[in-house]
Scaffold this active site. Structure first.
Site, PDB file in Angstrom:
ATOM      1  CB  CYS A  46      -0.898   0.044   1.246  1.00 28.89           C
ATOM      2  SG  CYS A  46      -1.943  -1.410   1.491  1.00 28.89           S
ATOM      3  CB  CYS A 330       4.581  -0.837 -37.992  1.00 23.76           C
ATOM      4  SG  CYS A 330       5.049  -1.061 -39.716  1.00 23.76           S
TER       5      CYS A 330
END
Length: 366
Positions: A46, A330
């Site tokens: 946390c 790509c």
């Protein structure tokens, strides 16, 4: 007289002496950027300001970053995950406002001015902006101005009119950077590249025919296909009024370097590139260049990396608009399920390129 020594008691909860524990007890939000605490009994971590129930201090372990906690085997708490989503959304909003501010300004706003408007330090703002857009604030401003200049040259009655319409306050300031902005002089660009010299050569590789072209700025096209004449026509369509000149002996060495990279991706390709795209396309192409050889990313992941998670189709469009095969990889972008999708130069070539990068024998793959 014999003196019996008493053992010094050992602090059971050694974590209590760590100054960070006091900041957890205080729910100190200012410490959220400095460290996280993990709970051994639950396996979660946390942030210091988390309002969750506090654990026993002897069960707490501190980490400098969430990534370090996850590397140690902890997972984020549900609230921590929600906090990170909230922070990401907040950052995206701040950056969107900054981009709007850059777009409206006649001159590039100073980094300190943009950071102040976002409520962040210049250093933190610069880092957040780049993480969201993939570009630095100055890089984004340059790409934005380049797009405006290209649009203005196609619509204005004169080059001078286009210069001022794009936000340059003087001719001299624009001409000093016109090569970087356009890849050629503005008159040449306005005339479809008339007078600009582009050298090119066509060769063969394991993927079929390959065309490599170079402007004064750098490599401006790497095209793949089956028909050399079709590749030459494609180049001519991109630069309809440029002077296209067949490469000489020195250019053949450049061609050999590109072909060598296709066949052996581990060699790398360290060449200046002449990319000409919109602000969005430049962001996508930069993200593509950051995908390591041998790895892939989905269109959805690329959209998230550039801070536009809903622009998956636009990412696919930017990949399709790429004219620098292999140099802007790509082919490393796949569907979310890992399947290969469309590729400007054919899915089979895409598969062959990925196999080459994975070290797979791809003889006769195309």
């Amino acid at each position: 007289m014999q003196i019996q020594m008493q053992p010094v008691p050992i602090e059971k909860n050694a974590v209590e002496i760590d100054p960070r524990w006091a900041r957890v007890l205080a729910r100190d939000a200012a410490a959220d950027r400095l460290f996280v605490y993990a709970v051994k009994t639950t396996g979660v971590y946390c942030r210091p300001s988390s309002p969750t129930r506090l654990p026993r201090p002897e069960n707490v372990e501190f980490f400098d970053t969430p990534a370090a906690a996850e590397a140690a085997g902890y997972r984020s708490s549900k609230r921590a995950g929600a906090d990170r989503t909230s922070v990401a959304a907040q950052h995206a909003g701040l950056v969107a406002d900054a981009c709007s501010q850059i777009g409206r300004a006649e001159e590039m706003p100073a980094l300190a001015v943009l950071a102040q408007a976002a409520g962040l330090s210049p250093y933190h703002f610069h880092r957040v902006f780049k993480s969201v857009t993939g570009l630095t604030p100055k890089g984004y401003a340059d790409a934005h101005r380049a797009r405006k200049m290209r649009d203005s040259l196609g619509q204005s009655n004169s080059v001078t009119e286009a210069i001022y319409a794009a936000g340059f306050n003087s001719n001299s300031r624009f001409y000093a950077s016109s090569g970087k902005v356009l890849g050629m002089t503005p008159s040449h660009y306005r005339a479809g590249g008339a007078g600009a010299v582009i050298r090119f050569a066509v060769g063969e590789c394991s993927l079929g025919s390959i065309l490599v072209a170079q402007s004064g700025r750098g490599v401006c096209a790497i095209l793949l296909g089956d028909d050399p004449d079709a590749l030459a026509r494609d180049l001519q369509d991109r630069f309809p009024r440029a002077d296209l000149i067949g490469g000489d002996h020195d250019f053949e060495q450049l061609m050999a370097q590109v072909v060598g990279f296709v066949e052996a991706p581990a060699l790398g390709l360290d060449l200046p590139l002449d990319t000409r795209g919109t602000v969005f396309q430049e962001r996508v192409w930069q993200a593509l260049r950051e995908i390591p050889a041998g790895s892939t990313a989905s269109y959805t992941e690329i959209a998230a990396r550039i801070g536009a998670p809903k622009a998956v189709r636009a990412v696919a469009g930017a990949c399709a608009a790429n004219a620098l095969a292999v140099a802007i990889p790509c082919h490393r972008v796949v569907r979310s399920d890992g399947a290969l999708s469309g590729y400007r130069w054919g899915v089979e070539r895409k598969r062959a390129l990925l196999d080459l990068e994975a070290g797979v024998d791809v003889d006769d793959a195309v």
